[in-house]
Scaffold this motif. Structure first.
Motif, PDB file in Angstrom:
ATOM      1  N   PHE A 372      19.380  24.897  32.828  1.00 58.29           N
ATOM      2  CA  PHE A 372      20.792  24.550  32.729  1.00 58.29           C
ATOM      3  C   PHE A 372      21.563  25.840  32.459  1.00 58.29           C
ATOM      4  CE2 PHE A 372      23.854  21.409  30.425  1.00 58.29           C
ATOM      5  CZ  PHE A 372      24.456  21.068  31.612  1.00 58.29           C
ATOM      6  N   TRP A 373      21.991  26.533  33.547  1.00 52.89           N
ATOM      7  CA  TRP A 373      22.603  27.852  33.429  1.00 52.89           C
ATOM      8  C   TRP A 373      23.848  27.938  34.301  1.00 52.89           C
ATOM      9  CZ3 TRP A 373      20.474  31.727  30.310  1.00 52.89           C
ATOM     10  CH2 TRP A 373      19.229  31.418  29.751  1.00 52.89           C
ATOM     11  N   ALA A 374      24.727  28.860  33.935  1.00 59.26           N
ATOM     12  CA  ALA A 374      25.904  29.136  34.745  1.00 59.26           C
ATOM     13  C   ALA A 374      26.204  30.620  34.729  1.00 59.26           C
ATOM     14  CB  ALA A 374      27.113  28.356  34.245  1.00 59.26           C
ATOM     15  N   LEU A 375      26.668  31.125  35.870  1.00 57.19           N
ATOM     16  CA  LEU A 375      27.184  32.478  35.995  1.00 57.19           C
ATOM     17  C   LEU A 375      28.692  32.378  36.124  1.00 57.19           C
ATOM     18  CD1 LEU A 375      24.695  33.972  38.637  1.00 57.19           C
ATOM     19  CD2 LEU A 375      24.442  33.842  36.153  1.00 57.19           C
ATOM     20  N   ASP A 376      29.424  32.999  35.210  1.00 60.02           N
ATOM     21  CA  ASP A 376      30.880  33.025  35.240  1.00 60.02           C
ATOM     22  C   ASP A 376      31.290  34.206  36.122  1.00 60.02           C
ATOM     23  OD1 ASP A 376      33.690  32.999  34.491  1.00 60.02           O
ATOM     24  OD2 ASP A 376      33.053  31.843  32.733  1.00 60.02           O
ATOM     25  N   LEU A 377      31.832  33.923  37.285  1.00 64.27           N
ATOM     26  CA  LEU A 377      32.108  34.951  38.276  1.00 64.27           C
ATOM     27  C   LEU A 377      33.560  35.420  38.169  1.00 64.27           C
ATOM     28  CD1 LEU A 377      30.232  33.392  41.329  1.00 64.27           C
ATOM     29  CD2 LEU A 377      29.333  34.788  39.445  1.00 64.27           C
ATOM     30  N   VAL A 378      33.745  36.739  38.161  1.00 62.39           N
ATOM     31  CA  VAL A 378      35.057  37.322  37.873  1.00 62.39           C
ATOM     32  C   VAL A 378      35.460  38.312  38.949  1.00 62.39           C
ATOM     33  CG1 VAL A 378      34.840  37.005  35.378  1.00 62.39           C
ATOM     34  CG2 VAL A 378      34.005  39.133  36.426  1.00 62.39           C
ATOM     35  N   ALA A 379      36.770  38.443  39.139  1.00 63.44           N
ATOM     36  CA  ALA A 379      37.319  39.468  40.021  1.00 63.44           C
ATOM     37  C   ALA A 379      37.453  40.787  39.291  1.00 63.44           C
ATOM     38  CB  ALA A 379      38.677  39.015  40.553  1.00 63.44           C
ATOM     39  N   ASP A 380      37.585  40.704  37.968  1.00 65.93           N
ATOM     40  CA  ASP A 380      37.739  41.895  37.133  1.00 65.93           C
ATOM     41  C   ASP A 380      36.997  41.644  35.822  1.00 65.93           C
ATOM     42  OD1 ASP A 380      38.595  43.831  35.272  1.00 65.93           O
ATOM     43  OD2 ASP A 380      40.541  44.027  36.235  1.00 65.93           O
ATOM     44  N   PRO A 381      35.929  42.385  35.550  1.00 62.83           N
ATOM     45  CA  PRO A 381      35.160  42.131  34.325  1.00 62.83           C
ATOM     46  C   PRO A 381      35.925  42.454  33.048  1.00 62.83           C
ATOM     47  CG  PRO A 381      34.341  44.086  35.463  1.00 62.83           C
ATOM     48  CD  PRO A 381      35.325  43.441  36.380  1.00 62.83           C
ATOM     49  N   GLU A 382      36.975  43.274  33.141  1.00 63.35           N
ATOM     50  CA  GLU A 382      37.753  43.602  31.948  1.00 63.35           C
ATOM     51  C   GLU A 382      38.710  42.475  31.583  1.00 63.35           C
ATOM     52  OE1 GLU A 382      37.253  46.219  29.989  1.00 63.35           O
ATOM     53  OE2 GLU A 382      35.574  46.737  31.307  1.00 63.35           O
ATOM     54  N   THR A 383      39.476  41.991  32.570  1.00 59.29           N
ATOM     55  CA  THR A 383      40.432  40.909  32.306  1.00 59.29           C
ATOM     56  C   THR A 383      39.769  39.537  32.365  1.00 59.29           C
ATOM     57  OG1 THR A 383      41.021  40.661  34.645  1.00 59.29           O
ATOM     58  CG2 THR A 383      42.239  42.311  33.350  1.00 59.29           C
ATOM     59  N   ARG A 384      38.564  39.477  32.974  1.00 59.29           N
ATOM     60  CA  ARG A 384      37.820  38.228  33.148  1.00 59.29           C
ATOM     61  C   ARG A 384      38.545  37.252  34.070  1.00 59.29           C
ATOM     62  NH1 ARG A 384      35.462  37.444  26.905  1.00 59.29           N
ATOM     63  NH2 ARG A 384      34.536  39.533  26.842  1.00 59.29           N
ATOM     64  N   GLU A 385      39.373  37.785  34.948  1.00 63.59           N
ATOM     65  CA  GLU A 385      40.054  36.952  35.941  1.00 63.59           C
ATOM     66  C   GLU A 385      39.021  36.289  36.836  1.00 63.59           C
ATOM     67  OE1 GLU A 385      42.848  37.456  39.931  1.00 63.59           O
ATOM     68  OE2 GLU A 385      42.508  39.174  38.582  1.00 63.59           O
ATOM     69  N   PRO A 386      39.075  34.972  37.001  1.00 65.55           N
ATOM     70  CA  PRO A 386      38.094  34.294  37.859  1.00 65.55           C
ATOM     71  C   PRO A 386      38.208  34.746  39.312  1.00 65.55           C
ATOM     72  CG  PRO A 386      39.215  32.723  36.423  1.00 65.55           C
ATOM     73  CD  PRO A 386      39.965  34.015  36.311  1.00 65.55           C
ATOM     74  N   VAL A 387      37.078  34.703  40.009  1.00 63.62           N
ATOM     75  CA  VAL A 387      37.107  35.023  41.440  1.00 63.62           C
ATOM     76  C   VAL A 387      37.908  33.963  42.185  1.00 63.62           C
ATOM     77  CG1 VAL A 387      34.918  36.285  41.435  1.00 63.62           C
ATOM     78  CG2 VAL A 387      34.923  33.811  41.866  1.00 63.62           C
ATOM     79  N   ALA A 388      38.399  34.333  43.345  1.00 67.98           N
ATOM     80  CA  ALA A 388      39.184  33.420  44.170  1.00 67.98           C
ATOM     81  C   ALA A 388      38.283  32.384  44.830  1.00 67.98           C
ATOM     82  CB  ALA A 388      39.921  34.211  45.246  1.00 67.98           C
ATOM     83  N   SER A 390      38.016  31.672  47.837  1.00 64.81           N
ATOM     84  CA  SER A 390      37.433  32.217  49.057  1.00 64.81           C
ATOM     85  C   SER A 390      36.121  32.939  48.779  1.00 64.81           C
ATOM     86  CB  SER A 390      38.417  33.174  49.736  1.00 64.81           C
ATOM     87  OG  SER A 390      38.749  34.256  48.862  1.00 64.81           O
ATOM     88  N   VAL A 391      36.002  33.545  47.607  1.00 62.31           N
ATOM     89  CA  VAL A 391      34.756  34.217  47.225  1.00 62.31           C
ATOM     90  C   VAL A 391      33.651  33.193  47.028  1.00 62.31           C
ATOM     91  CG1 VAL A 391      33.643  35.637  45.463  1.00 62.31           C
ATOM     92  CG2 VAL A 391      35.982  36.160  46.205  1.00 62.31           C
ATOM     93  N   SER A 438      25.032  40.942  46.848  1.00 66.22           N
ATOM     94  CA  SER A 438      25.074  42.254  47.522  1.00 66.22           C
ATOM     95  C   SER A 438      25.917  42.180  48.787  1.00 66.22           C
ATOM     96  CB  SER A 438      23.652  42.709  47.858  1.00 66.22           C
ATOM     97  OG  SER A 438      22.909  42.945  46.675  1.00 66.22           O
ATOM     98  N   SER A 439      25.774  41.090  49.547  1.00 65.61           N
ATOM     99  CA  SER A 439      26.572  40.944  50.767  1.00 65.61           C
ATOM    100  C   SER A 439      28.054  40.795  50.437  1.00 65.61           C
ATOM    101  CB  SER A 439      26.080  39.761  51.578  1.00 65.61           C
ATOM    102  OG  SER A 439      26.387  38.525  50.942  1.00 65.61           O
ATOM    103  N   LEU A 440      28.329  40.143  49.341  1.00 68.66           N
ATOM    104  CA  LEU A 440      29.716  39.938  48.909  1.00 68.66           C
ATOM    105  C   LEU A 440      30.366  41.263  48.510  1.00 68.66           C
ATOM    106  CD1 LEU A 440      31.938  37.801  48.076  1.00 68.66           C
ATOM    107  CD2 LEU A 440      30.935  37.924  45.789  1.00 68.66           C
ATOM    108  N   GLU A 441      29.593  42.084  47.800  1.00 72.08           N
ATOM    109  CA  GLU A 441      30.133  43.321  47.241  1.00 72.08           C
ATOM    110  C   GLU A 441      30.122  44.464  48.260  1.00 72.08           C
ATOM    111  OE1 GLU A 441      28.641  41.998  42.785  1.00 72.08           O
ATOM    112  OE2 GLU A 441      27.594  43.592  43.868  1.00 72.08           O
ATOM    113  N   GLY A 442      29.499  44.216  49.409  1.00 74.13           N
ATOM    114  CA  GLY A 442      29.602  45.111  50.523  1.00 74.13           C
ATOM    115  C   GLY A 442      28.718  46.319  50.489  1.00 74.13           C
TER     116      GLY A 442
END
Length: 442
Positions: A372-388, A390-391, A438-442
């Motif tokens: 029972f795990w979750a990865l909190d995905l962010v656009a910016d690790p400093e502000t912790r803004e969630p990814v869009a 589309s991501v 890796s594919s996402l981050e290019g």
């Protein structure tokens, strides 16, 4: 789009005649699943996928486990249905096994058709037991899609469905996205409990029937509460005479590495025992629709001489009861719950933390236990803004193309395989996650 005749027929029939939940119907492009076994499913074209969604985080014992299939078949040969007013051996055996695993503090089980109506009936019991009306529940929560259950839910699905009365929401602890400006788990727990106390006082304690919380909020993000929080909620409920309900629909029956999540969360303060537990999903891995309420002796005794004004035609349905007996016996004899605990601690947790270290700009936090795990995905690790969104869409498409069936909710990737998952299967999934990021981050 499927290419085989059966796949195309399944897809076309679905699009022509099936109305899907939580969806705008015209935009749907459903994946066709033809079969499954263990942790894997496949389509009619022969494409196979690791099921790291457990469908809706419910196939704890894995797909097509022979013990559960055989139990359903055997019961079908004896009695396929019976009214809930009658006694039935399968029902009694199922209730006994559930109570044995819940431990001391519980005496009866009321069976329902699923998790939502389990929460409906737990709320009903609490209101009748206390003579009060209000139900407190968290904003970060999901409790089901029926009248009171969906209004007890905190997320967006509540808003178009607010037709039930007497519901009040509060913020539970979530250190990574704290509502309380906390700087430590201890501070988060203390401040969240202070907030809950103030909500109780402001609403009027004498008007509150129940506090309903997911022991570990699931769809909201696998939010493992900080040490001391559950004990603090229990103390508040006792202080103000409020019934405490733990919703273990998603977290129960092996998902956290114990039979129930509240057992996994015992800390220095000991085991925190609620007054009512709601369950469904993992109790029989969804092979037949079923749920229920585990009831403390004091609440059950309220209805010894007073009629309980609730019931369901299929309460304790014998096919569902047989599936529970088959599932729980197999989970115990095969060490399936113990496997979930071990694989979570030794393989999934370390593997996900290593994945985060490799992709620190996208994976903001890893949290969970058991399977029972979750990865909190962010656009910016400093502000912790969630990814869009589309991501998330791109990640899902990539993972499916790699042969993994994922579970996403908002900006989170939930890692929730069946409890029978092997170390090798986890290693394979971790590699596929790595490739997708890796594919996402290019």
């Amino acid at each position: 789009m499927p290419t085989s005749d059966d796949g195309k027929r399944a897809y076309d029939l679905d699009r022509a005649y099936v109305f899907h939940s939580w969806s705008a119907q015209a935009a749907l492009d459903p994946m066709v699943i033809a079969g499954g076994s263990g942790t894997r499913v496949w389509d009619h074209d022969g494409n196979e996928f690791l099921d790291f969604s457990s469908q809706l985080v419910n196939v704890n014992i894995g797909h097509q486990h022979p013990a559960v299939r055989d139990a359903i078949k055997a019961q079908a040969d004896v009695l396929t249905t019976v009214a809930p007013a009658h006694a039935n051996l399968a029902r009694g055996e199922a209730a006994r096994r559930i109570l044995d695993r819940a431990g001391a503090g519980f005496g009866k089980v009321f069976f329902t058709n699923g998790g939502a109506d389990a929460n409906e009936n737990a709320i009903r019991m609490a209101r009748l037991y206390t003579g009060r009306d209000k139900v407190l529940s968290a904003y970060r929560s999901y409790h089901g899609n029926t009248g009171a259950a969906v209004v007890a839910t905190g997320d967006w699905r509540r808003v178009p469905n607010e037709y039930a009365r007497g519901h009040v929401h509060f913020f539970g602890p979530f250190s990574y996205r704290s509502e309380f400006w906390s700087t430590s788990p201890a501070e988060e727990s203390e401040r969240a409990l202070h907030h809950l106390r103030r909500v109780i006082q402001s609403e009027g304690a004498s008007s509150i029937a129940a506090i309903l919380i997911e022991t570990i909020p699931g769809t909201a993000g696998v939010l493992v509460p900080p040490p001391g929080y559950l004990a603090g909620v229990r103390a508040l409920a006792d202080e103000f005479g409020i019934v405490l309900i733990f919703d273990e629909v998603m977290a129960g029956f092996g998902r956290t590495g114990d039979w129930f999540a509240f057992q996994s969360l015992a800390d220095d303060g000991g085991l925190v025992v609620p007054d009512l537990i709601t369950f469904a999903k993992g109790v029989n891995s969804g092979y037949v629709p079923v749920g229920g309420v585990i009831i403390s002796p004091s609440i059950a005794a309220t209805f010894d001489e007073t009629v309980f004004p609730g019931g369901l035609t299929y309460s304790g349905h014998p096919l569902a009861m047989a599936s529970i007996v088959g599932a729980l016996d197999a989970m115990e004899s095969e060490g399936i719950v113990a496997n979930a605990k071990r694989v979570g601690a030794d393989v999934i947790g370390p593997g996900l933390r290593a994945l985060q270290a490799k992709h620190p700009t996208t994976i903001g936090e890893v949290r969970g236990l058991g399977v029972f795990w979750a990865l909190d995905l962010v656009a910016d690790p400093e502000t912790r803004e969630p990814v869009a969104p589309s991501v998330i869409g791109a990640l899902k498409k990539t993972l499916l193309s790699l042969g993994l069936l994922p579970f996403f909710a908002d900006n989170r990737l939930h890692v929730v395989p069946p409890c029978v998952v092997t170390d090798d299967e986890v290693a394979r999934a971790l590699d596929l996650y790595d490739q997708a990021f890796s594919s996402l981050e290019g």
